[in-house]
Structures are given as C-alpha cells and as structure tokens.
Write a protein that holds these residues in place. Sequence first.
Motif, PDB file in Angstrom:
ATOM      1  N   THR A  75       0.827  -1.206   0.000  1.00 15.85           N
ATOM      2  CA  THR A  75       0.000   0.000   0.000  1.00 15.85           C
ATOM      3  C   THR A  75       0.860   1.254   0.000  1.00 15.85           C
ATOM      4  O   THR A  75       0.588   2.205  -0.735  1.00 15.85           O
ATOM      5  N   SER A  76       1.907   1.260   0.800  1.00 13.13           N
ATOM      6  CA  SER A  76       2.772   2.446   0.861  1.00 13.13           C
ATOM      7  C   SER A  76       3.419   2.724  -0.491  1.00 13.13           C
ATOM      8  O   SER A  76       3.545   3.880  -0.903  1.00 13.13           O
ATOM      9  N   PHE A  77       3.802   1.693  -1.208  1.00 12.55           N
ATOM     10  CA  PHE A  77       4.386   1.858  -2.542  1.00 12.55           C
ATOM     11  C   PHE A  77       3.365   2.486  -3.495  1.00 12.55           C
ATOM     12  O   PHE A  77       3.684   3.405  -4.245  1.00 12.55           O
ATOM     13  N   LEU A  78       2.123   1.988  -3.456  1.00 14.22           N
ATOM     14  CA  LEU A  78       1.082   2.517  -4.345  1.00 14.22           C
ATOM     15  C   LEU A  78       0.748   3.968  -4.008  1.00 14.22           C
ATOM     16  O   LEU A  78       0.493   4.776  -4.912  1.00 14.22           O
ATOM     17  N   ILE A  79       0.766   4.308  -2.713  1.00 13.72           N
ATOM     18  CA  ILE A  79       0.490   5.688  -2.315  1.00 13.72           C
ATOM     19  C   ILE A  79       1.609   6.601  -2.807  1.00 13.72           C
ATOM     20  O   ILE A  79       1.347   7.664  -3.383  1.00 13.72           O
ATOM     21  N   LYS A  80       2.860   6.208  -2.597  1.00 15.80           N
ATOM     22  CA  LYS A  80       3.990   7.014  -3.070  1.00 15.80           C
ATOM     23  C   LYS A  80       3.919   7.211  -4.576  1.00 15.80           C
ATOM     24  O   LYS A  80       4.198   8.296  -5.090  1.00 15.80           O
ATOM     25  N   GLN A  81       3.562   6.170  -5.282  1.00 17.85           N
ATOM     26  CA  GLN A  81       3.457   6.240  -6.730  1.00 17.85           C
ATOM     27  C   GLN A  81       2.332   7.192  -7.147  1.00 17.85           C
ATOM     28  O   GLN A  81       2.486   7.962  -8.092  1.00 17.85           O
ATOM     29  N   ALA A  82       1.218   7.190  -6.414  1.00 18.08           N
ATOM     30  CA  ALA A  82       0.067   8.020  -6.762  1.00 18.08           C
ATOM     31  C   ALA A  82       0.319   9.500  -6.473  1.00 18.08           C
ATOM     32  O   ALA A  82      -0.052  10.357  -7.276  1.00 18.08           O
ATOM     33  N   LEU A  94      -7.363   7.408  -3.958  1.00 14.76           N
ATOM     34  CA  LEU A  94      -7.586   6.528  -2.804  1.00 14.76           C
ATOM     35  C   LEU A  94      -8.458   5.339  -3.203  1.00 14.76           C
ATOM     36  O   LEU A  94      -8.144   4.194  -2.876  1.00 14.76           O
ATOM     37  N   ARG A  95      -9.536   5.602  -3.930  1.00 10.32           N
ATOM     38  CA  ARG A  95     -10.426   4.529  -4.374  1.00 10.32           C
ATOM     39  C   ARG A  95      -9.699   3.560  -5.316  1.00 10.32           C
ATOM     40  O   ARG A  95      -9.842   2.340  -5.190  1.00 10.32           O
ATOM     41  N   ALA A  96      -8.892   4.086  -6.230  1.00  9.68           N
ATOM     42  CA  ALA A  96      -8.164   3.236  -7.175  1.00  9.68           C
ATOM     43  C   ALA A  96      -7.182   2.314  -6.432  1.00  9.68           C
ATOM     44  O   ALA A  96      -7.076   1.125  -6.754  1.00  9.68           O
ATOM     45  N   ILE A  97      -6.499   2.864  -5.440  1.00 11.29           N
ATOM     46  CA  ILE A  97      -5.560   2.047  -4.660  1.00 11.29           C
ATOM     47  C   ILE A  97      -6.326   0.990  -3.881  1.00 11.29           C
ATOM     48  O   ILE A  97      -5.927  -0.179  -3.831  1.00 11.29           O
ATOM     49  N   ALA A  98      -7.439   1.378  -3.260  1.00 13.64           N
ATOM     50  CA  ALA A  98      -8.240   0.436  -2.475  1.00 13.64           C
ATOM     51  C   ALA A  98      -8.772  -0.696  -3.353  1.00 13.64           C
ATOM     52  O   ALA A  98      -8.757  -1.867  -2.944  1.00 13.64           O
ATOM     53  N   GLY A 125       2.108  10.520   6.469  1.00  8.58           N
ATOM     54  CA  GLY A 125       2.124  11.972   6.388  1.00  8.58           C
ATOM     55  C   GLY A 125       1.474  12.513   5.130  1.00  8.58           C
ATOM     56  O   GLY A 125       1.699  13.663   4.754  1.00  8.58           O
ATOM     57  N   VAL A 126       0.660  11.696   4.478  1.00 11.89           N
ATOM     58  CA  VAL A 126      -0.023  12.117   3.249  1.00 11.89           C
ATOM     59  C   VAL A 126      -1.458  12.475   3.606  1.00 11.89           C
ATOM     60  O   VAL A 126      -2.160  11.706   4.273  1.00 11.89           O
ATOM     61  N   ARG A 127      -1.897  13.641   3.152  1.00 14.81           N
ATOM     62  CA  ARG A 127      -3.251  14.115   3.419  1.00 14.81           C
ATOM     63  C   ARG A 127      -4.183  13.608   2.322  1.00 14.81           C
ATOM     64  O   ARG A 127      -3.817  13.572   1.152  1.00 14.81           O
ATOM     65  N   VAL A 128      -5.395  13.215   2.707  1.00 14.72           N
ATOM     66  CA  VAL A 128      -6.399  12.766   1.734  1.00 14.72           C
ATOM     67  C   VAL A 128      -7.411  13.879   1.569  1.00 14.72           C
ATOM     68  O   VAL A 128      -7.983  14.358   2.545  1.00 14.72           O
ATOM     69  N   SER A 129      -7.620  14.303   0.323  1.00 11.13           N
ATOM     70  CA  SER A 129      -8.574  15.401   0.084  1.00 11.13           C
ATOM     71  C   SER A 129      -9.704  14.948  -0.809  1.00 11.13           C
ATOM     72  O   SER A 129      -9.607  14.064  -1.580  1.00 11.13           O
TER      73      SER A 129
END
Length: 129
Positions: A75-82, A94-98, A125-129
Amino acid sequence: MPPKKQSHQVTMALPAGEAPVADLGKMLGMTGVNLVALKKEYDSLTAAQRGEIVPAVITIYDDRSFQLQLKTPPTSFLIKQAVNGSKTLTRDQLRAIAQRKLPDLNTVDIDAAMRTVEGTARSMGVRVS
C-alpha cells in the motif's frame, strides 16, 4: 503418489520483471530450489508490472519444486506512486488504490478498504482530500 510435503515458505518483495538472483539466493539458497527457474517464472509473471514491487509467497516442497503466489504491491508503494512527490492523495486515487489492494485485504467492502488505505496514507504523512 503421495502429496508433496512443504519444506519452506518465504514471502519476498521483489522488483517486478527483474528479480535479483542474489536476493533469491540469500533467502532460498539453502532449500536447493532451482533459483534460475524461479527467477524466470517470477519475471515472466510480473513483466507487465515493471517498475513496481510485487510481493510473492514462495512455497518450496521437499522435492525442490516450488509454487509462486503473487500479491498486490505494498500500500505504501502505491500511495507514493500516486502522490508522485506531493503530500496529497485525492479521493479518486484513494479509491483506485483500495480497489487494487482489495484481493489482499480482509474485507470485500470498498469503503472499508478505502479507510484502510487512508490510514496508511495518514501514517505516511499524506493528506487525503
């Protein structure tokens, strides 16, 4: 013919399409499995995902055969990539990663999966908007 007996099981996070033989050897050398065949199979199964980290559960049997089970990238890899350097993740990202992580999570509910991914993002430390 009796069923195969499992002798080892290892989970490794490897670069897709280019598993380093040295890393495989460190973890699996003592099992006697054919590392070149294992690398070739992993690389062929993950070639379409080059540039990603794809965890694999490698089961080694007593006859030195093996079985690969691929997982989704961390998950952390996908978030960093996004986020690509920014500190904000959109709801769509967020939905695409989930959705991508859903097969490896312990839920079938997309909203629960999104909350799980959102928690990981917050801890990074990533904010979701």
